[in-house]
Design a protein around this motif. Structure first.
Motif, mmCIF file in Angstrom:
data_model
loop_
_atom_site.group_PDB
_atom_site.id
_atom_site.type_symbol
_atom_site.label_atom_id
_atom_site.label_comp_id
_atom_site.label_asym_id
_atom_site.label_seq_id
_atom_site.Cartn_x
_atom_site.Cartn_y
_atom_site.Cartn_z
ATOM 1 N N GLY A 55 49.504 28.503 46.083
ATOM 2 C CA GLY A 55 49.513 29.615 47.020
ATOM 3 C C GLY A 55 49.309 30.954 46.360
ATOM 4 N N GLY A 56 49.041 30.964 45.072
ATOM 5 C CA GLY A 56 48.950 32.219 44.363
ATOM 6 C C GLY A 56 47.620 32.924 44.484
ATOM 7 N N LEU A 57 46.544 32.206 44.540
ATOM 8 C CA LEU A 57 45.252 32.853 44.586
ATOM 9 C C LEU A 57 44.854 33.118 46.018
ATOM 10 C CD1 LEU A 57 43.417 30.767 41.872
ATOM 11 C CD2 LEU A 57 44.472 33.007 41.626
ATOM 12 N N VAL A 58 44.242 34.253 46.227
ATOM 13 C CA VAL A 58 43.861 34.672 47.569
ATOM 14 C C VAL A 58 42.357 34.875 47.620
ATOM 15 C CG1 VAL A 58 44.074 36.514 49.270
ATOM 16 C CG2 VAL A 58 46.062 35.798 47.985
ATOM 17 N N GLY A 59 41.727 34.273 48.612
ATOM 18 C CA GLY A 59 40.338 34.590 48.904
ATOM 19 C C GLY A 59 40.367 35.720 49.909
ATOM 20 N N ARG A 72 45.240 39.882 43.713
ATOM 21 C CA ARG A 72 45.128 38.784 44.668
ATOM 22 C C ARG A 72 46.199 37.722 44.421
ATOM 23 N NH1 ARG A 72 40.303 41.094 44.647
ATOM 24 N NH2 ARG A 72 38.870 40.948 46.393
ATOM 25 N N GLU A 73 46.530 37.501 43.146
ATOM 26 C CA GLU A 73 47.611 36.560 42.831
ATOM 27 C C GLU A 73 48.951 37.056 43.359
ATOM 28 O OE1 GLU A 73 47.960 35.002 38.866
ATOM 29 O OE2 GLU A 73 45.785 35.094 38.607
ATOM 30 N N TYR A 74 49.239 38.330 43.165
ATOM 31 C CA TYR A 74 50.491 38.898 43.689
ATOM 32 C C TYR A 74 50.541 38.771 45.210
ATOM 33 C CZ TYR A 74 52.139 41.016 39.335
ATOM 34 O OH TYR A 74 52.615 41.221 38.069
ATOM 35 N N ALA A 75 49.433 39.093 45.873
ATOM 36 C CA ALA A 75 49.395 39.002 47.332
ATOM 37 C C ALA A 75 49.609 37.554 47.780
ATOM 38 C CB ALA A 75 48.076 39.540 47.870
ATOM 39 N N GLY A 76 48.950 36.613 47.123
ATOM 40 C CA GLY A 76 49.113 35.199 47.462
ATOM 41 C C GLY A 76 50.532 34.714 47.251
ATOM 42 N N TYR A 77 51.153 35.148 46.152
ATOM 43 C CA TYR A 77 52.536 34.773 45.899
ATOM 44 C C TYR A 77 53.447 35.285 47.013
ATOM 45 C CZ TYR A 77 57.100 34.343 43.767
ATOM 46 O OH TYR A 77 58.409 34.018 43.532
ATOM 47 N N ALA A 117 43.436 24.331 52.251
ATOM 48 C CA ALA A 117 43.781 22.986 51.790
ATOM 49 C C ALA A 117 44.129 22.967 50.294
ATOM 50 C CB ALA A 117 42.639 22.021 52.080
ATOM 51 N N ASP A 118 43.533 23.858 49.509
ATOM 52 C CA ASP A 118 43.803 23.895 48.071
ATOM 53 C C ASP A 118 45.049 24.704 47.712
ATOM 54 O OD1 ASP A 118 42.989 26.522 48.417
ATOM 55 O OD2 ASP A 118 41.300 26.394 47.010
ATOM 56 N N GLY A 119 45.748 25.225 48.727
ATOM 57 C CA GLY A 119 46.973 25.992 48.493
ATOM 58 C C GLY A 119 46.756 27.488 48.407
ATOM 59 N N SER A 120 45.517 27.936 48.348
ATOM 60 C CA SER A 120 45.246 29.374 48.310
ATOM 61 C C SER A 120 45.371 29.956 49.716
ATOM 62 C CB SER A 120 43.846 29.640 47.751
ATOM 63 O OG SER A 120 42.856 29.162 48.643
ATOM 64 N N TRP A 121 45.418 31.269 49.784
ATOM 65 C CA TRP A 121 45.505 31.972 51.065
ATOM 66 C C TRP A 121 44.213 32.726 51.296
ATOM 67 C CZ3 TRP A 121 49.497 31.833 54.595
ATOM 68 C CH2 TRP A 121 50.638 31.142 54.186
ATOM 69 N N LYS A 122 43.626 32.571 52.466
ATOM 70 C CA LYS A 122 42.430 33.302 52.831
ATOM 71 C C LYS A 122 42.844 34.468 53.718
ATOM 72 C CE LYS A 122 37.902 32.958 54.917
ATOM 73 N NZ LYS A 122 36.984 32.109 55.673
#
Length: 98
Positions: free
Chosen positions: A3-7, A23-28, A89-94
């Motif tokens: 969930g750390g990486l954000v698209g 983007r990592e901070y936002a995803g976290y 699906a990969d755990g990232s946030w769009k």
């Protein structure tokens, strides 16, 4: 970090200025911070300050989504955007600006 990486599909100077670390901070924050609780950080490379606050969380057929407010101080100018982010699906946030 799940969930750390954000698209991001974020407009304005916020979208142009956010780097991979931002983007990592936002995803976290989207993954781990309770609704209504702000999460802040300062990018040490750019000096820009950010604050993201999840404002609503809801489930969709594809998984969880969160509405958020993202405030930034970029080049001495404040900017605020409102958006929705959904876990992929990969755990990232769009992230999408409303």
């Amino acid at each position: 970090m799940i969930g750390g990486l954000v698209g991001a599909a974020i407009g304005g100077s916020i979208g142009r200025e956010m780097d991979a670390r931002d983007r990592e901070y936002a995803g976290y924050a989207l993954e781990n911070v309770r609704t209504g609780v702000p999460s802040t950080w300062r990018n040490p490379d750019t000096g820009y300050k950010y604050e993201i606050t999840p404002t609503e969380t809801y489930e969709t057929q594809g998984g969880p989504c969160r509405e958020y407010t993202l405030e930034a101080m970029i080049g001495g100018k404040p900017e605020t955007i409102y958006g929705t982010a959904c876990r992929q699906a990969d755990g990232s946030w769009k992230m999408e600006q409303r």
